[in-house]
Design an enzyme around this catalytic site. Structure first.
Site, PDB file in Angstrom:
ATOM      1  N   LYS A  88       0.819  -1.217   0.000  1.00  0.00           N
ATOM      2  CA  LYS A  88       0.000   0.000   0.000  1.00  0.00           C
ATOM      3  C   LYS A  88       0.856   1.272   0.000  1.00  0.00           C
ATOM      4  CE  LYS A  88      -4.159  -1.967   0.264  1.00  0.00           C
ATOM      5  NZ  LYS A  88      -5.175  -1.857  -0.770  1.00  0.00           N
ATOM      6  N   GLU A 110      -9.753   5.801   3.127  1.00  0.00           N
ATOM      7  CA  GLU A 110     -10.539   4.699   3.676  1.00  0.00           C
ATOM      8  C   GLU A 110      -9.578   3.556   3.926  1.00  0.00           C
ATOM      9  OE1 GLU A 110      -9.950   4.959   0.471  1.00  0.00           O
ATOM     10  OE2 GLU A 110      -9.313   2.892   0.135  1.00  0.00           O
ATOM     11  N   SER A 376       1.658  -9.765  -0.773  1.00  0.00           N
ATOM     12  CA  SER A 376       1.326  -8.343  -0.669  1.00  0.00           C
ATOM     13  C   SER A 376       1.562  -7.732   0.707  1.00  0.00           C
ATOM     14  CB  SER A 376      -0.135  -8.134  -1.085  1.00  0.00           C
ATOM     15  OG  SER A 376      -0.991  -8.962  -0.308  1.00  0.00           O
TER      16      SER A 376
HETATM   17  C1  LIG Z   1      -1.673  -6.989   2.630  1.00  0.00           C
HETATM   18  C2  LIG Z   1      -2.822  -6.659   1.745  1.00  0.00           C
HETATM   19  N1  LIG Z   1      -2.934  -7.303   0.570  1.00  0.00           N
HETATM   20  C3  LIG Z   1      -3.970  -7.059  -0.275  1.00  0.00           C
HETATM   21  C4  LIG Z   1      -4.956  -6.141   0.062  1.00  0.00           C
HETATM   22  C5  LIG Z   1      -6.094  -5.950  -0.888  1.00  0.00           C
HETATM   23  O1  LIG Z   1      -6.054  -4.729  -1.551  1.00  0.00           O
HETATM   24  P1  LIG Z   1      -5.749  -4.658  -3.094  1.00  0.00           P
HETATM   25  O2  LIG Z   1      -6.670  -5.596  -3.759  1.00  0.00           O
HETATM   26  O3  LIG Z   1      -6.000  -3.236  -3.449  1.00  0.00           O
HETATM   27  O4  LIG Z   1      -4.321  -5.041  -3.294  1.00  0.00           O
HETATM   28  C6  LIG Z   1      -4.873  -5.434   1.270  1.00  0.00           C
HETATM   29  C7  LIG Z   1      -5.890  -4.447   1.634  1.00  0.00           C
HETATM   30  O5  LIG Z   1      -5.953  -3.931   2.703  1.00  0.00           O
HETATM   31  C8  LIG Z   1      -3.773  -5.700   2.130  1.00  0.00           C
HETATM   32  O6  LIG Z   1      -3.647  -5.080   3.303  1.00  0.00           O
END
Ligand SMILES: Cc1ncc(COP(=O)(O)O)c(C=O)c1O
Length: 395
Positions: A88, A110, A376
């Protein structure tokens, strides 16, 4: 073919469906965002912060253990190692530079899992800007460590009690705030959702993920393109970043993983492509979970970051055009995948990323294939959920 057109559409998805009061801000962004974010001074500043503040490039780690279990050569793109613990921050660094450029004094955001909230509070602390984060009351309760971090960083966290008190409801409140404060405020949207130009802008800030994957793979394997890229999709920002430079590379299979919650057919799910159809949510035409008369169906996932009734318009287009394969993973499958990675690699993944990991069970991987899975985020925020689950399982 998969990039946005001049009107903000990916195929039939996207656009800007906004109330009159947001028009000035969105219209200005639409006209100026590319000129601002592609300017050489902006890029030099952005790249230097990604390197020295975020800690990029994030490593591309070859997991022998996952490869032994599932076949092929499986690499993890370690976004969990970024400052603040997820992908993020790539977007919030870019958007705070944009907000400064626009002379804004107040930032709103948000958040679902709290990772985007923490990443926004972090860049606001650094930039000396006021920060207000809207978060569903359900998520405030299940992601306490991140709530404490946001407050410690100086942000005001406003719990949202409408709807089922999760990400959609927090986004509604943030949009309401922006409508009331259009002059002073920049809204840092946390995913590739919202009206044009947000989906494109956030994808561009996140595209550093696939740019690095290409360089790192070339170095490690002699070939820049993998056979498969796997990423979880809430709104879809980490997946957009991981897919970005591969979208026109036909030999690369793109695998997007949605949250099935308790199961696609249980009525407690967030698997948008399995359950959704065309509609407008948060300013964009996209796929979303809705009733026949267009009321949003409340989504459910144990993962606060995937608990969203839609997907970004880019992903709707990747689905609609069969460019990406969408799979879905239940709460339980994700929790088991989290424990597995922890045990075999000593890496505690975020619950969201664990959905991508669980997809390894559901796909065929050939012996010679190179697979990149976008890890992620890290699981610190999810420890309570993990411990409760494994305690229950042991009983
Ligand atoms: C670690 C992590 N991965 C994935 C996501 C999902 O978001 P996005 O689909 O925008 O990557 C989030 C959302 O809070 C997150 O904290």
């Amino acid at each position: 073919m998969y990039t946005v057109d001049d009107n903000g559409y990916y195929g039939k998805f996207g656009g800007a469906f906004i109330p009159e009061m947001m028009h000035k801000n969105i219209e200005f962004l639409k006209l100026k965002y590319l000129e601002i974010i592609e300017a050489p001074e902006f890029q030099v500043h952005f790249q230097s912060l990604l390197r020295d503040y975020v800690g990029r490039p994030s490593p591309l780690y070859f997991s022998q253990a996952l490869s032994d279990l599932y076949g092929g050569k499986i690499y993890l793109k370690r976004e969990d190692l970024n400052h603040t613990g997820s992908h993020k921050i790539n977007n919030t660094i870019g958007q705070i530079l944009l907000a400064k450029h626009l002379g804004k004094k107040r930032i709103i955001a948000e958040t679902g899992a709290g990772q985007h909230g923490v990443a926004t509070a972090t860049v606001c602390a650094r930039a000396g800007l006021e920060c207000i984060v809207y978060m569903g009351a359900t998520d405030v309760a299940r992601q306490q460590p991140n709530v404490e971090k946001m407050k410690f960083l100086g942000a005001k966290v406003i719990p949202v009690t409408s709807g089922n008190k999760t990400l959609k409801d927090a986004t509604n409140e943030a949009i309401r705030d922006w409508i009331s404060n259009p002059e002073s405020t920049h809204y840092i949207i946390g995913s590739v959702v919202g009206p044009h130009p947000y989906p494109d802008m956030v994808s561009k800030f996140q595209s550093v993920i696939s740019e690095e994957i290409q360089k790192q793979l070339l170095e490690k394997t002699g070939k820049a393109n993998p056979s498969k890229v796997i990423a979880c999709v809430g709104g879809g920002s980490n997946a957009a970043g991981a897919f970005y430079h591969f979208m026109d590379e036909k030999e690369v299979e793109l695998i997007a993983v949605e949250a099935a919650g308790k199961g696609v057919e249980t009525g407690e799910s967030a698997a948008t492509t399995a359950l959704g159809n065309l509609g407008v949510l948060h300013g964009a035409m996209t796929l979303l979970m809705q009733t026949e008369d267009g009321q949003i169906i409340e989504p459910y996932s144990i993962s606060a970051g995937l608990d969203y009734p839609g997907i970004g318009p880019l992903h709707a287009h990747l689905f609609d055009s069969n460019r990406a394969t969408f799979v879905n993973v239940t709460d339980e499958e994700a929790l088991d995948a989290a424990l597995q990675l922890t045990k075999i690699e000593g890496i505690i993944p975020a619950l969201e990323s664990s959905h991508a990991l669980a997809a390894l069970e559901k796909i065929e991987i050939g012996t010679d294939e190179v697979v990149v899975l976008n890890l992620s985020g890290r699981g610190d925020k999810d420890m309570e959920t993990y411990l409760n689950y494994y305690k229950q399982k042991a009983q």
